[in-house]
Design an enzyme around this catalytic site. Structure first.
Site, PDB file in Angstrom:
ATOM      1  CG  ASP A   1     -44.974  95.065 123.459  1.00 54.35           C
ATOM      2  OD1 ASP A   1     -45.486  95.148 122.408  1.00 54.35           O
ATOM      3  OD2 ASP A   1     -44.768  96.410 123.759  1.00 54.35           O
TER       4      ASP A   1
ATOM      5  CD  GLU B   1     -45.037  92.719 116.474  1.00 58.59           C
ATOM      6  OE1 GLU B   1     -43.587  92.676 117.863  1.00 58.59           O
ATOM      7  OE2 GLU B   1     -46.215  92.324 117.591  1.00 58.59           O
TER       8      GLU B   1
ATOM      9  CG  ASP C   1     -47.531 100.297 119.887  1.00 56.42           C
ATOM     10  OD1 ASP C   1     -48.238  99.796 120.439  1.00 56.42           O
ATOM     11  OD2 ASP C   1     -46.444 100.605 119.840  1.00 56.42           O
TER      12      ASP C   1
END
Ligand SMILES: *[C@@H]1O[C@H](CO)[C@@H](O)[C@H](O)[C@H]1NC(C)=O
Ligand SMILES: *[C@@H]1O[C@H](CO)[C@@H](O)[C@H](O)[C@H]1NC(C)=O
Length: 996
Positions: free
Chosen positions: A473, A476, A648
């Site tokens: 997770d 980015e 999300d």
């Protein structure tokens, strides 16, 4: 789709809605938050919205000279054709052009600075050892290529790509200048009217990208922002041209560049702009040997001749996964596992979010709630039931508080000793950003030593937490502050994220899906009232001060200087203020390679690299086994090592709808192991949305339900309707597991797609060009989900019926009656999803059970659905489902024609299960009058009189086979085959013939 834009939850206050409570478990300590200034960056105007920005098309362009032909194309010099224009950077006067006819289907155009100092390498060149760079095949020349390049120097260098066989112009910069500066590249291609362009993943947008859309690529942690940049970048588009709806053509363009970038899709052209790198453009003809081209072939060429083929994943990963953030402890996990089993809903794999960790630190165990060895025993109990376990691993690494001797954190200390974290250029030390655990660093995956460290941390953690895969997770990579915020403040660690979290005061979630007020009027009304009073309490006394930002004008280029944090061209980054450093590692942070490559050049590759590193760590942990990871940020080529989830999303009908488009673009991007958070991540779901979504996602390759903390639970067994919807949809999915796996095999070997747009399967039907409310799973299964609340019917089309296509209801096997283009209304009660089988298919099925392993051990059956000529075909791929390199595989090829079903099989993999039933539908005369059919197949009017069967070398007496022919719907059901196939269904060749 415009309708849905306003209903997406605004996450302005929350970078990502996730994290720790104000007082983490077991401590009464008040945790400091970062001062609001640390979160502030100047607010910039995105260049596309800035009317004062220079017009880069007023730059002088380049002139080509010194043309040098070679075996595979030519090279030339490109010299700037006037004064520097300094539009959004420093012009580069001397460029090299390379045109290569790399393969019959692929033409490459590279433009890069002729003189690149070693320390500037990463500014312009994306290394081929990191991201695949296709090269010449050693034989293709201009004369043997499907494509050709024409160019002109009048008035400046411009080029176009032509498809040789019909002279179509696929791409053309004619009439536009090329701009090449050290922080800005621009190229414009003319497009035909009303063009059809798809791809440019990752985006949350309609499947058809439209002629008025800007796709920004800068990996970011901001939820599923419609039309904005999201987590990933795959700079590839596919274009379809319908001509006269008889000879549709397709081609593709891949722009191999990892910098922050923007694609401006406008009425008559596409403008491609990047903040650095080079033009490295690959044009794919999409043509087969016969000269016809298609979207599916274009996509396959992009995978086989561009980014690399996707991984095969372990067979069990196709089962159903349940995750949630907010499962308090091990007994809650046990309740979930029991809840599924008691409700007879399959559960293959349980996932944990941050709850397992001690203060949100990777590779730890929360001793209060997930203590060892109980937790180890819990995971082992899953394994004993053929179930699996996957935990989250965040991309950031907590930095211990240097003033607190008891605050030791091994993963940081070991990495720090090896000096392998990303650095802060202003201090020379590590770059300290902020994430869930507090001040954090990030591994520099450009260093080989980082792989060894990462592998060791993962392997050691597996000792107590015996996981089966890893969920990466925040890759980015996300950071909650602006710039390097921890320097000089590490003694304040740990800190609370600079925003409120679910479960914090005044953060109760009162949001429900659209239509909730119809089904739950009283509850909806009280939620609305409570939400209003929470909002007014929040504005009366804000819990956190809000950051103040200053507005800042455009940065003018400074000769000789690259401004990394505030480049002159401002991409339309969705983060507040639009700065590149907002909620990310700052662009000027440096890597540890020889020339200190910056995040400015590398940002979009962090997720790609950490997923690759995790793949290799798992390979070391489980030698010879296919690693299973899903990552949040991916790049072109990520599918070789990882799966991906949509990030999300929200519990809204719009979010569910858009997940189909997101999935289709991921199929185009070579990342078939894709799924969205089913029932919605943020906000509360309800039984209607969750029922429909559990049904829909059953036909996505990666099938996972996941939910944010501090909202209502949404495991499938919590409502009787959701449980029933899930049971029914999963029965279809689990029956089809070998079919899905076979689709993965073709994706892995040929670049085929697993989920498919109707437009790909029916390329001459222009009415399907924007359709994604229906989709196909492989070539044979049509899915028509319900995507709106409070209905019990759904409308859908049955493509191809005018040309003789036949479709059968999955459940009844009855042939659909439909006219060409007719929007057919179908019954769709809450627990039912419409699934249809395409005529012409032979599909191997197994019996659905509660786990993939149990399902795999059931006998096979065959479903034969006849086309308009009374024929069908199909295939089945089998292997051990686990090994990276297979010792034995088997490929079975099925065909049905002239009343005979036959199959032959190649390979030595032994599937022990017998074949028991054969079901054939479509034996009656076709129901839809159709001009496209040969008209030869009339169907049976009565049951067959005799059946003969050959299996292996033996002819079998067939007296003991049971046959039942339903003349009304034209279905023959035959059972009893297992007595002849007890050594395994596909060990020999089979021929089964019926006499009318
Ligand atoms: C294009 O999109 C922009 C932004 O959404 C909108 O303001 C504009 O009206 C659109 N233009 C056309 C021609 O549809
Ligand atoms: C489309 O049809 C028209 C009229 O039949 C014909 O003149 C034209 O060549 C066709 N175009 C293509 C691309 O086949």
């Amino acid at each position: 789709m415009q309708l849905y834009y306003s209903i997406f939850w605004c996450t302005a206050l929350l970078g990502r809605v996730k994290g720790q409570s104000l007082t983490p478990s077991g401590t009464e300590r008040v945790i400091p938050t970062l001062s609001p200034q640390v979160n502030a960056l100047p607010s910039l105007t995105p260049t596309i919205l800035d009317s004062s920005a220079p017009n880069s098309q007023h730059c002088p362009g380049y002139k080509a000279s010194n043309l040098l032909e070679n075996d595979y194309g030519f090279t030339a010099d490109l010299m700037i054709a006037g004064d520097n224009c300094q539009a959004f950077g420093n012009d580069i006067s001397h460029l090299t052009l390379e045109v290569s006819y790399q393969s019959k289907q692929r033409l490459n155009v590279r433009i890069y600075p002729t003189h690149i100092a070693p320390e500037q390498e990463s500014w312009y060149i994306l290394p081929s050892n990191i991201v695949d760079q296709p090269e010449w095949d050693g034989q293709t020349t201009a004369s043997s290529s499907d494509l050709s390049l024409e160019w002109s120097n009048d008035p400046t260098f411009q080029f176009r790509i032509i498809r040789n066989n019909n002279k179509e112009e696929l791409f053309s910069t004619y009439g536009h200048v090329i701009v090449y500066e050290d922080q800005f590249l621009e190229l414009v291609t003319n497009m035909i009217d009303d063009y059809n362009v798809y791809g440019l993943a990752e985006n949350i947008h309609d499947f058809w990208l439209s002629n008025n859309h800007t796709q920004t690529f800068y990996a970011t942690d901001a939820g599923n922002t419609v039309d904005g940049n999201v987590y990933s970048a795959i700079p590839f588009y596919q274009e379809t041209r319908y001509h006269n709806s008889t000879d549709t053509t397709s081609h593709g363009v891949y722009a191999r560049n990892a910098h922050g970038q923007e694609w401006l899709l406008r009425e008559n052209g596409i403008t491609y702009r990047t903040l650095g790198g080079s033009f490295d453009l690959y044009f794919y003809s999409g043509q087969k040997d016969d000269g016809s081209s298609s979207a599916l072939e274009t996509i396959a060429q992009f995978h086989t001749q561009g980014i690399g083929l996707p991984a095969m994943h372990m067979y069990w990963t196709l089962g159903f996964h349940q995750a949630r953030w907010g499962w308090e402890n091990i007994s809650v996990l046990q309740e979930v596992v029991d809840g599924y089993r008691n409700a007879d809903v399959p559960l293959e794999c349980l996932w944990n979010d941050l709850d397992i960790y001690d203060l949100y630190r990777d590779f730890t165990n929360n001793e209060a709630t997930y203590p060892l060895p109980e937790f180890t025993r819990f995971i082992e109990s899953l394994h004993a039931n053929n179930q699996h376990y996957v935990p989250i691993v965040d991309s950031n690494i907590y930095v211990s508080n240097p003033d607190n001797e008891s605050d030791t954190y091994g993963p940081f200390e070991r990495g720090a000793d090896l000096e392998l974290f990303i650095r802060d250029p202003t201090t020379g030390g590590f770059y300290y950003g902020d994430n869930w655990p507090g001040f954090s660093v990030w591994g520099d995956f450009l260093l080989p030593a980082t792989q060894q460290w990462w592998s060791k941390e993962i392997i050691d953690w597996h000792n107590g937490t015996p996981f089966d895969g890893i969920w990466i997770d925040l890759s980015e990579a996300s950071s909650f502050c602006a710039g390097s915020c921890g320097y000089g403040r590490l003694t304040e660690n740990p800190i609370h994220p600079p925003f409120l979290l679910p479960g914090d005061p005044l953060m109760f979630d009162y949001n429900y899906p659209e239509g909730f007020n119809v089904t739950n009027a009283t509850e909806a009304a009280s939620a609305t009232a409570a939400s209003a009073s929470q909002s007014s309490a929040m504005s009366a006394s804000p819990v956190l001060p809000s950051p103040t930002t200053t507005t800042r004008g455009r940065t003018e280029p400074t000769p000789g200087v690259r401004n990394l944090n505030f480049p002159p061209y401002v991409i339309n980054n969705v983060q507040a203020g639009h700065a590149l450093g907002k909620s990310a590692i700052a662009p000027n942070a440096t890597h540890n390679n020889q020339y200190n490559t910056t995040e400015y050049d590398w940002h979009n590759l962090f997720g790609y690299q950490i997923s690759n590193a995790t793949y290799h760590a798992l390979l070391e942990l489980f030698p010879g086994r296919r690693p299973f990871t899903v990552g949040r940020s991916v790049f072109a080529g990520s599918g070789k090592t990882t799966g991906h989830w949509g990030g999300d999303n929200t519990s809204t009908w719009g979010s569910m709808f858009l997940s189909i488009s997101q999935a289709l673009t991921m199929m185009m991007s070579g990342i078939p192991m894709f799924g969205a958070d089913t029932c919605g991540f943020a906000r509360n779901t309800d039984f209607q949305l969750c029922s429909r979504w559990m049904e829909l996602s059953a036909f996505f390759p990666f099938y996972r339900n996941h939910n944010v903390k501090a909202t209502i639970g949404q495991e499938a067994y919590r409502w009787s309707s959701v449980a029933e919807a899930s049971r029914r949809a999963m029965k279809v999915r689990y029956s089809l597991l070998t079919y899905m796996y076979t689709l993965f095999y073709y994706a892995h070997t040929e670049g085929a797609t697993v989920m498919r747009a109707l437009a790909w399967e029916f390329p001459n039907d222009v009415s399907l060009r924007k359709t994604y409310a229906q989709f196909m799973l492989g070539p044979s299964i049509l899915v028509t989900p319900v995507l709106e609340p409070n209905v019990d019917t759904v409308r859908g089309v049955f493509p191809g019926v005018g040309e003789g296509e036949r479709w059968y209801d999955w459940y009844s096997l009855e042939e659909v009656r439909a006219g060409p283009g007719e929007n057919v209304t179908m019954e769709a009660p809450l627990e039912h999803i419409n699934v249809h089988v395409r005529g012409g298919s032979v599909i191997a099925l197994q019996q659905p059970r509660l786990t993939v392993e149990e399902t795999k051990n059931t006998s096979y059956s065959l479903l034969v659905a006849l086309d308009g000529d009374g024929k069908a075909s199909g295939s089945l791929y089998l292997d051990d489902g686990v090994s990276l390199v297979q010792e034995a595989t088997r490929l079975v090829t099925f065909s049905y024609a002239d009343n005979c079903l036959a199959y032959s099989s190649e390979g030595s993999y032994h599937a022990a299960q017998p074949l028991d039933n054969v079901t054939i539908t479509g034996l009656g005369a076709p129901r839809n009058n159709s001009t496209g059919r040969n008209g030869l197949y009339k169907g049976w009017s009565s049951a067959p009189k005799h059946v003969s069967m050959q299996y292996g070398k033996t002819n079998h007496s067939t007296d003991t086979l049971h046959m039942n022919y339903d003349v009304g719907i034209g279905v023959l059901r035959m059972s009893g085959v297992e007595q002849y196939t007890s050594d395994g269904a596909f060990e020999g060749d089979m021929k089964l013939c019926f006499e009318e």
